[in-house]
Design a protein around this motif. Structure first.
Motif, PDB file in Angstrom:
ATOM      1  N   TYR A   1       0.892  -1.158   0.000  1.00  0.00           N
ATOM      2  CA  TYR A   1       0.000   0.000   0.000  1.00  0.00           C
ATOM      3  C   TYR A   1       0.930   1.207   0.000  1.00  0.00           C
ATOM      4  O   TYR A   1       1.380   1.675   1.042  1.00  0.00           O
ATOM      5  CB  TYR A   1      -0.902  -0.009   1.233  1.00  0.00           C
TER       6      TYR A   1
ATOM      7  N   LEU B   1      -7.862   8.945   2.525  1.00  0.00           N
ATOM      8  CA  LEU B   1      -8.128   7.509   2.616  1.00  0.00           C
ATOM      9  C   LEU B   1      -9.333   7.212   3.497  1.00  0.00           C
ATOM     10  O   LEU B   1     -10.267   6.502   3.105  1.00  0.00           O
ATOM     11  CB  LEU B   1      -6.896   6.776   3.144  1.00  0.00           C
TER      12      LEU B   1
ATOM     13  N   TRP C   1     -12.586   8.685   2.050  1.00  0.00           N
ATOM     14  CA  TRP C   1     -13.049   7.900   0.899  1.00  0.00           C
ATOM     15  C   TRP C   1     -13.781   6.651   1.374  1.00  0.00           C
ATOM     16  O   TRP C   1     -14.909   6.374   0.955  1.00  0.00           O
ATOM     17  CB  TRP C   1     -11.848   7.528   0.042  1.00  0.00           C
ATOM     18  N   MET C   2     -13.156   5.890   2.257  1.00  0.00           N
ATOM     19  CA  MET C   2     -13.758   4.646   2.715  1.00  0.00           C
ATOM     20  C   MET C   2     -15.053   4.898   3.480  1.00  0.00           C
ATOM     21  O   MET C   2     -16.045   4.184   3.294  1.00  0.00           O
ATOM     22  CB  MET C   2     -12.758   3.885   3.602  1.00  0.00           C
TER      23      MET C   2
ATOM     24  N   ALA D   1     -15.898   0.030  -2.374  1.00  0.00           N
ATOM     25  CA  ALA D   1     -14.697   0.856  -2.350  1.00  0.00           C
ATOM     26  C   ALA D   1     -13.602   0.166  -1.545  1.00  0.00           C
ATOM     27  O   ALA D   1     -13.887  -0.534  -0.570  1.00  0.00           O
ATOM     28  CB  ALA D   1     -15.018   2.222  -1.746  1.00  0.00           C
TER      29      ALA D   1
ATOM     30  N   THR E   1      -8.990   0.370  -0.618  1.00  0.00           N
ATOM     31  CA  THR E   1      -7.663   0.943  -0.813  1.00  0.00           C
ATOM     32  C   THR E   1      -6.878   0.019  -1.731  1.00  0.00           C
ATOM     33  O   THR E   1      -6.811  -1.187  -1.493  1.00  0.00           O
ATOM     34  CB  THR E   1      -6.932   1.092   0.525  1.00  0.00           C
ATOM     35  N   SER E   2      -6.302   0.574  -2.776  1.00  0.00           N
ATOM     36  CA  SER E   2      -5.688  -0.269  -3.796  1.00  0.00           C
ATOM     37  C   SER E   2      -4.237  -0.581  -3.499  1.00  0.00           C
ATOM     38  O   SER E   2      -3.499   0.240  -2.940  1.00  0.00           O
ATOM     39  CB  SER E   2      -5.787   0.424  -5.170  1.00  0.00           C
TER      40      SER E   2
ATOM     41  N   ASP F   1      -4.550   5.947  -4.795  1.00  0.00           N
ATOM     42  CA  ASP F   1      -4.516   5.010  -3.676  1.00  0.00           C
ATOM     43  C   ASP F   1      -5.859   4.349  -3.410  1.00  0.00           C
ATOM     44  O   ASP F   1      -5.943   3.428  -2.587  1.00  0.00           O
ATOM     45  CB  ASP F   1      -4.075   5.728  -2.391  1.00  0.00           C
ATOM     46  N   THR F   2      -6.912   4.815  -4.048  1.00  0.00           N
ATOM     47  CA  THR F   2      -8.254   4.349  -3.713  1.00  0.00           C
ATOM     48  C   THR F   2      -9.043   3.989  -4.957  1.00  0.00           C
ATOM     49  O   THR F   2      -8.843   4.568  -6.031  1.00  0.00           O
ATOM     50  CB  THR F   2      -9.022   5.438  -2.938  1.00  0.00           C
ATOM     51  N   TYR F   3      -9.963   3.048  -4.792  1.00  0.00           N
ATOM     52  CA  TYR F   3     -10.779   2.544  -5.892  1.00  0.00           C
ATOM     53  C   TYR F   3     -12.194   2.290  -5.391  1.00  0.00           C
ATOM     54  O   TYR F   3     -12.420   2.105  -4.188  1.00  0.00           O
ATOM     55  CB  TYR F   3     -10.211   1.212  -6.395  1.00  0.00           C
TER      56      TYR F   3
ATOM     57  N   LEU G   1     -11.862   6.179  -9.004  1.00  0.00           N
ATOM     58  CA  LEU G   1     -10.664   6.272  -8.208  1.00  0.00           C
ATOM     59  C   LEU G   1     -10.354   7.730  -7.911  1.00  0.00           C
ATOM     60  O   LEU G   1     -10.878   8.623  -8.556  1.00  0.00           O
ATOM     61  CB  LEU G   1      -9.465   5.626  -8.913  1.00  0.00           C
TER      62      LEU G   1
END
Length: 471
Positions: A100, A109, A112-113, A135, A137-138, A286-288, A299
């Motif tokens: 990560y 982060l 977003w989540m 959703a 964290t990628s 960093d996020t999807y 993203l």
């Protein structure tokens, strides 16, 4: 055994290899960062539905585990990353090292989540279990120990480069595949140019073509395999008439809206506008989130996302001063299909590429709705607490969408009557001893980035080669 070991045992081959990048300093640890995210189960299961037995989500879980190793994450970081409740489908232990790679303490982060969790789109298990929506964290292709990109050279080739049955030539150009007696459809080797010399390498078992989405169909056509009318127009004798070589080209179009962050929230823009370096240091992704209709892979990018715009509009061309975040929508299942074909029998001539973006009116209508939904996300709490007003291009898709470079499908693994070029064993129809192992054979575009799918695809291909060679 991993693909590198299997292929090295199976064949003595000549390939072109990109040399490893220089190790970056700590300030450049995210250079060449690439997202490593899974497709949905449904997108993989569709391969089997199309007529490819043995290619489905259950099979791919096995091959994902052979391709990569997950990073070790402490408990406090797991909570911030939103992975504290994950249960893994197994313990992957492959050569591809993941991490990560973003800043786990960045407020985006958690916002977003939490925003997507409030909307009912929360991923509670490892995404590689096959999530339909949600959703997360990628992961990134960054070795957590070495702080540099983990990719085919460092993860695979470096393990076997000293083997006596493996020879690698750089700066070599394959010109065509050779066939027995020059006429029958049995591949016996390849002709290639190295410096000023034209050479031939013979295949003791088979020729494996892995030149990529744009070059594999070009090499087939240069060798006489493809649509006979295209071959005839370029003065190439037809070895095997396969009309769909170079067809079915797909790609993920990507478009975004940039929002200015509230004071005190840092992004990568300041580095770029001052030193012009951040776009090379990191994508900032960093996020999807995989969402239903309007369905896209969303993203976030921790910087503004300057896009090509209509020159007659009053939109800023960017980048502009300030700290921005871009919310990006990717059309996960584009309906448009393009093509790539030769226009000359000269091996050094570039093929003609027509991505044919937005040729489907339904596809562009769906995408418009996806772009409108981005503002809904931005206005949802707690994400909205981090953002100011959007920096919105005046014209969106036809002027601002760009390629995400997720191309594939030009030598599709499908039944021949459905436009296929290779069968489920990746062998070219009507040609003996010729197999294609690259993204051109992937029949249907998968959700989001293709990278993880390509690695798992190659791992399965290694098993198919071993089976046929009785190893």
């Amino acid at each position: 055994m991993k693909i590198s070991e299997r292929l090295a045992e199976t064949i003595h081959t000549t390939v072109t290899c990109i040399p490893p990048c220089e190790r970056p300093s700590d300030g450049q640890a995210l250079s060449s960062r690439k997202l490593f995210v899974p497709p949905t189960d449904a997108s993989l299961d569709a391969w089997s539905t199309l007529g490819n037995d043995g290619w489905n989500s259950d099979t791919f879980k096995e091959y994902y585990s052979k391709a990569f190793t997950l990073p070790k994450v402490d408990q406090s970081s797991r909570k911030v990353l939103g992975i504290d409740g994950y249960s893994l489908y197994n313990t992957p232990n492959g050569p591809h090292q993941l991490s990560y790679a973003g800043n786990p303490e960045h407020p985006v982060l958690e916002a977003w989540m939490t925003t997507f969790k409030n909307k009912g789109y929360h991923v509670s298990n490892d995404p590689f279990l096959g999530i339909p929506v949600g959703a997360f964290t990628s992961l990134s292709s960054v070795d957590p120990a070495r702080k540099e990109r983990s990719y085919a050279t460092s993860a695979y080739y470096s393990l076997v480069k000293y083997r006596t049955n493996l020879e690698v030539l750089t700066n070599a150009t394959v010109e065509k595949i050779l066939f027995k007696d020059g006429h029958c459809t049995q591949a016996i080797g390849v002709q290639y140019r190295h410096g000023d010399n034209v050479k031939v390498v013979a295949a003791s078992k088979e020729v494996i073509l892995a030149a990529g989405v744009l070059q594999s169909p070009k090499l087939l056509e240069l060798s006489g395999i493809g649509n006979k009318s295209i071959l005839r127009s370029n003065s190439i004798e037809t070895v095997q008439d396969l009309p769909c070589v170079g067809e079915n080209l797909y790609d993920h179009p990507v478009c975004s809206i940039s929002y200015e962050m509230v004071e005190g929230v840092e992004t990568l823009d300041s580095d770029y506008t001052v030193g012009k370096t951040s776009l090379l240091i990191s994508m900032g992704v960093d996020t999807y989130a995989y969402l239903p209709m309007p369905s896209a892979a969303y993203l976030s990018v921790l910087r503004q996302h300057p896009l090509p715009i209509d020159p007659n509009s009053d939109s800023p061309s960017g980048p502009i001063h300030g700290n921005f975040i871009a919310l990006v929508a990717t059309l996960s299942q584009p309906l448009s299909r393009g093509s790539v074909h030769i226009t000359s029998n000269d091996p050094l001539a570039a093929p003609t590429i027509d991505p044919n973006y937005f040729s489907s009116e339904i596809g562009i209508e769906v995408y418009v709705r996806q772009m409108l939904y981005l503002d809904t996300i931005a206005k949802s709490s707690p994400f909205s607490k981090l953002l100011k007003q959007p920096l919105i291009p005046k014209k969106y898709l036809r002027t601002s969408a760009i390629s995400m470079w997720h191309m594939g499908g030009t030598c599709a693994m499908l039944p021949e009557e459905k436009g296929g070029v290779v069968n489920p064993k990746l062998k070219v129809y009507g040609v003996d001893n010729l197999r294609i192992v690259d993204a051109s054979a992937i029949p249907l575009i998968s959700t989001a980035n293709l990278q993880s799918t390509v690695y798992a695809f190659a791992e399965k291909a290694a098993d198919l080669i071993k089976q046929d060679c009785r190893l």
